[in-house]
Design a protein around this motif. Structure first.
Motif, PDB file in Angstrom:
ATOM      1  N   LEU A   1       0.823  -1.208   0.000  1.00 45.24           N
ATOM      2  CA  LEU A   1       0.000   0.000   0.000  1.00 45.24           C
ATOM      3  C   LEU A   1       0.855   1.255   0.000  1.00 45.24           C
ATOM      4  O   LEU A   1       0.568   2.220  -0.717  1.00 45.24           O
ATOM      5  CB  LEU A   1      -0.927  -0.007   1.218  1.00 45.24           C
ATOM      6  CG  LEU A   1      -2.006   1.080   1.287  1.00 45.24           C
ATOM      7  CD1 LEU A   1      -2.899   1.040   0.044  1.00 45.24           C
ATOM      8  CD2 LEU A   1      -2.844   0.917   2.550  1.00 45.24           C
ATOM      9  N   SER A   2       1.930   1.239   0.789  1.00 43.79           N
ATOM     10  CA  SER A   2       2.841   2.391   0.827  1.00 43.79           C
ATOM     11  C   SER A   2       3.503   2.601  -0.526  1.00 43.79           C
ATOM     12  O   SER A   2       3.659   3.736  -0.989  1.00 43.79           O
ATOM     13  CB  SER A   2       3.909   2.189   1.910  1.00 43.79           C
ATOM     14  OG  SER A   2       3.330   2.150   3.190  1.00 43.79           O
ATOM     15  N   SER A   3       3.890   1.494  -1.162  1.00 45.60           N
ATOM     16  CA  SER A   3       4.542   1.576  -2.467  1.00 45.60           C
ATOM     17  C   SER A   3       3.584   2.130  -3.521  1.00 45.60           C
ATOM     18  O   SER A   3       3.971   2.969  -4.349  1.00 45.60           O
ATOM     19  CB  SER A   3       5.036   0.190  -2.887  1.00 45.60           C
ATOM     20  OG  SER A   3       5.611   0.225  -4.170  1.00 45.60           O
ATOM     21  N   LEU A   4       2.328   1.684  -3.485  1.00 43.67           N
ATOM     22  CA  LEU A   4       1.340   2.159  -4.450  1.00 43.67           C
ATOM     23  C   LEU A   4       1.053   3.646  -4.232  1.00 43.67           C
ATOM     24  O   LEU A   4       0.942   4.415  -5.199  1.00 43.67           O
ATOM     25  CB  LEU A   4       0.047   1.360  -4.332  1.00 43.67           C
ATOM     26  CG  LEU A   4      -1.080   1.764  -5.283  1.00 43.67           C
ATOM     27  CD1 LEU A   4      -0.638   1.608  -6.741  1.00 43.67           C
ATOM     28  CD2 LEU A   4      -2.330   0.936  -5.019  1.00 43.67           C
ATOM     29  N   ALA A   5       0.943   4.056  -2.977  1.00 42.62           N
ATOM     30  CA  ALA A   5       0.688   5.467  -2.670  1.00 42.62           C
ATOM     31  C   ALA A   5       1.820   6.344  -3.181  1.00 42.62           C
ATOM     32  O   ALA A   5       1.583   7.421  -3.752  1.00 42.62           O
ATOM     33  CB  ALA A   5       0.518   5.655  -1.157  1.00 42.62           C
ATOM     34  N   LYS A   6       3.061   5.899  -3.004  1.00 43.10           N
ATOM     35  CA  LYS A   6       4.210   6.663  -3.496  1.00 43.10           C
ATOM     36  C   LYS A   6       4.223   6.712  -5.016  1.00 43.10           C
ATOM     37  O   LYS A   6       4.490   7.770  -5.611  1.00 43.10           O
ATOM     38  CB  LYS A   6       5.514   6.053  -2.987  1.00 43.10           C
ATOM     39  CG  LYS A   6       6.749   6.869  -3.388  1.00 43.10           C
ATOM     40  CD  LYS A   6       8.023   6.250  -2.879  1.00 43.10           C
ATOM     41  CE  LYS A   6       9.219   7.172  -3.185  1.00 43.10           C
ATOM     42  NZ  LYS A   6       9.313   7.569  -4.594  1.00 43.10           N
ATOM     43  N   GLU A   7       3.952   5.577  -5.645  1.00 43.85           N
ATOM     44  CA  GLU A   7       3.930   5.515  -7.105  1.00 43.85           C
ATOM     45  C   GLU A   7       2.895   6.491  -7.676  1.00 43.85           C
ATOM     46  O   GLU A   7       3.172   7.225  -8.635  1.00 43.85           O
ATOM     47  CB  GLU A   7       3.600   4.100  -7.559  1.00 43.85           C
ATOM     48  CG  GLU A   7       3.506   3.932  -9.072  1.00 43.85           C
ATOM     49  CD  GLU A   7       3.091   2.541  -9.490  1.00 43.85           C
ATOM     50  OE1 GLU A   7       2.508   2.400 -10.583  1.00 43.85           O
ATOM     51  OE2 GLU A   7       3.352   1.578  -8.727  1.00 43.85           O
ATOM     52  N   MET A   8       1.720   6.516  -7.069  1.00 50.14           N
ATOM     53  CA  MET A   8       0.659   7.392  -7.554  1.00 50.14           C
ATOM     54  C   MET A   8       0.972   8.855  -7.251  1.00 50.14           C
ATOM     55  O   MET A   8       0.630   9.753  -8.028  1.00 50.14           O
ATOM     56  CB  MET A   8      -0.684   6.983  -6.942  1.00 50.14           C
ATOM     57  CG  MET A   8      -1.136   5.592  -7.370  1.00 50.14           C
ATOM     58  SD  MET A   8      -2.713   5.076  -6.649  1.00 50.14           S
ATOM     59  CE  MET A   8      -3.864   6.047  -7.663  1.00 50.14           C
ATOM     60  N   GLY A   9       1.637   9.107  -6.133  1.00 49.85           N
ATOM     61  CA  GLY A   9       2.042  10.469  -5.802  1.00 49.85           C
ATOM     62  C   GLY A   9       3.081  10.998  -6.768  1.00 49.85           C
ATOM     63  O   GLY A   9       3.005  12.150  -7.216  1.00 49.85           O
ATOM     64  N   ASP A  10       4.048  10.145  -7.111  1.00 45.26           N
ATOM     65  CA  ASP A  10       5.080  10.543  -8.077  1.00 45.26           C
ATOM     66  C   ASP A  10       4.463  10.799  -9.454  1.00 45.26           C
ATOM     67  O   ASP A  10       4.855  11.738 -10.168  1.00 45.26           O
ATOM     68  CB  ASP A  10       6.147   9.450  -8.195  1.00 45.26           C
ATOM     69  CG  ASP A  10       6.999   9.337  -6.937  1.00 45.26           C
ATOM     70  OD1 ASP A  10       6.979  10.280  -6.121  1.00 45.26           O
ATOM     71  OD2 ASP A  10       7.658   8.296  -6.760  1.00 45.26           O
ATOM     72  N   LEU A  11       3.498   9.958  -9.820  1.00 46.63           N
ATOM     73  CA  LEU A  11       2.830  10.129 -11.111  1.00 46.63           C
ATOM     74  C   LEU A  11       2.038  11.427 -11.132  1.00 46.63           C
ATOM     75  O   LEU A  11       2.002  12.119 -12.157  1.00 46.63           O
ATOM     76  CB  LEU A  11       1.899   8.943 -11.386  1.00 46.63           C
ATOM     77  CG  LEU A  11       1.107   8.985 -12.698  1.00 46.63           C
ATOM     78  CD1 LEU A  11       2.045   9.147 -13.893  1.00 46.63           C
ATOM     79  CD2 LEU A  11       0.253   7.730 -12.848  1.00 46.63           C
ATOM     80  N   ARG A  12       1.434  11.757 -10.020  1.00 44.01           N
ATOM     81  CA  ARG A  12       0.672  13.012  -9.926  1.00 44.01           C
ATOM     82  C   ARG A  12       1.586  14.202 -10.185  1.00 44.01           C
ATOM     83  O   ARG A  12       1.204  15.154 -10.882  1.00 44.01           O
ATOM     84  CB  ARG A  12       0.039  13.110  -8.540  1.00 44.01           C
ATOM     85  CG  ARG A  12      -0.877  14.316  -8.337  1.00 44.01           C
ATOM     86  CD  ARG A  12      -0.173  15.426  -7.610  1.00 44.01           C
ATOM     87  NE  ARG A  12      -1.074  16.546  -7.331  1.00 44.01           N
ATOM     88  CZ  ARG A  12      -0.668  17.696  -6.811  1.00 44.01           C
ATOM     89  NH1 ARG A  12       0.604  17.890  -6.545  1.00 44.01           N
ATOM     90  NH2 ARG A  12      -1.532  18.667  -6.583  1.00 44.01           N
TER      91      ARG A  12
END
Length: 208
Positions: free
Chosen positions: A152-163
């Motif tokens: 979950l932490s990895s997905l949140a970071k991935e989506m934040g970076d994409l944003r």
């Protein structure tokens, strides 16, 4: 993986304390202050049915928004009034000195129930940014219960970076196409797995 029997209000207070301790206005300071304040806000919002403190909710939300404006300036392009705005917002955070949470009975159950409600919203989400907020909020709430979920932490970071990348691209006048369905599937699988395999709450329902 569960780290300890953490009280969500203690988690919120620690993050608020950390946010108040940051005094600088650098790119990293603004980002870190906003992240800490967001973690505090997510717990406070979840406890609102029992601990009613609209004043602190409103103050935290306003500060998070203002810090977000500065954060966007740091991501896409520097603005002449950036530092002045950062100074003003950094001083305003002092209003949160009186917003530390007391012990709230049933806080863990309230937080878990909100995780359930967030998971049920995923199916109807069509916007990437709304989905990102759900993932980020769920990650914070899972942490506030003392659980460590790397996926979950990895997905949140991935989506934040994409944003951040989306902001840069849109600032250049270009459009971005995102496979929201793929992110929805991944987010739902991770959150459902957490809900199923936690061993503390047995009242939950995953029916949509």
């Amino acid at each position: 993986m569960k780290l300890k029997n953490l009280r969500p209000e203690d988690y919120a207070n620690k993050n608020l304390r950390d946010a108040l301790s940051i005094s600088g206005i650098s790119k990293e300071d603004i980002h870190d202050r906003r992240v800490k304040l967001r973690k505090y806000f997510d717990v406070l919002y979840s406890l609102y049915p029992v601990y009613e403190n609209p004043d602190c909710l409103v103050k935290a939300k306003d500060l998070i928004h203002k810090l977000g404006v500065i954060r966007d300036m740091d991501v896409i392009c520097y603005q002449p009034n950036r530092d002045k705005l950062a100074e003003i917002v950094s001083k305003k955070i002092r209003v949160m000195n009186y917003c530390f949470l007391p012990k709230v009975y049933g806080s863990r159950l309230l937080v878990f129930n909100r995780i359930l409600s967030l998971q049920k919203k995923i199916e109807k989400i069509e916007d990437f940014h709304e989905l990102r907020k759900i993932v980020r909020t769920t990650r914070n709430l899972v942490e506030s219960l003392g659980y460590k979920n790397k996926e979950l932490s990895s997905l949140a970071k991935e989506m934040g970076d994409l944003r951040d990348e989306i902001l840069k691209i849109e600032c250049e006048g270009r459009k971005v196409s995102i496979d929201v369905e793929n992110y929805k599937k991944r987010a739902n699988e991770i959150i459902v797995t957490f809900i199923i395999y936690q061993d503390e709450f047995h009242h939950f329902s995953l029916q949509q």
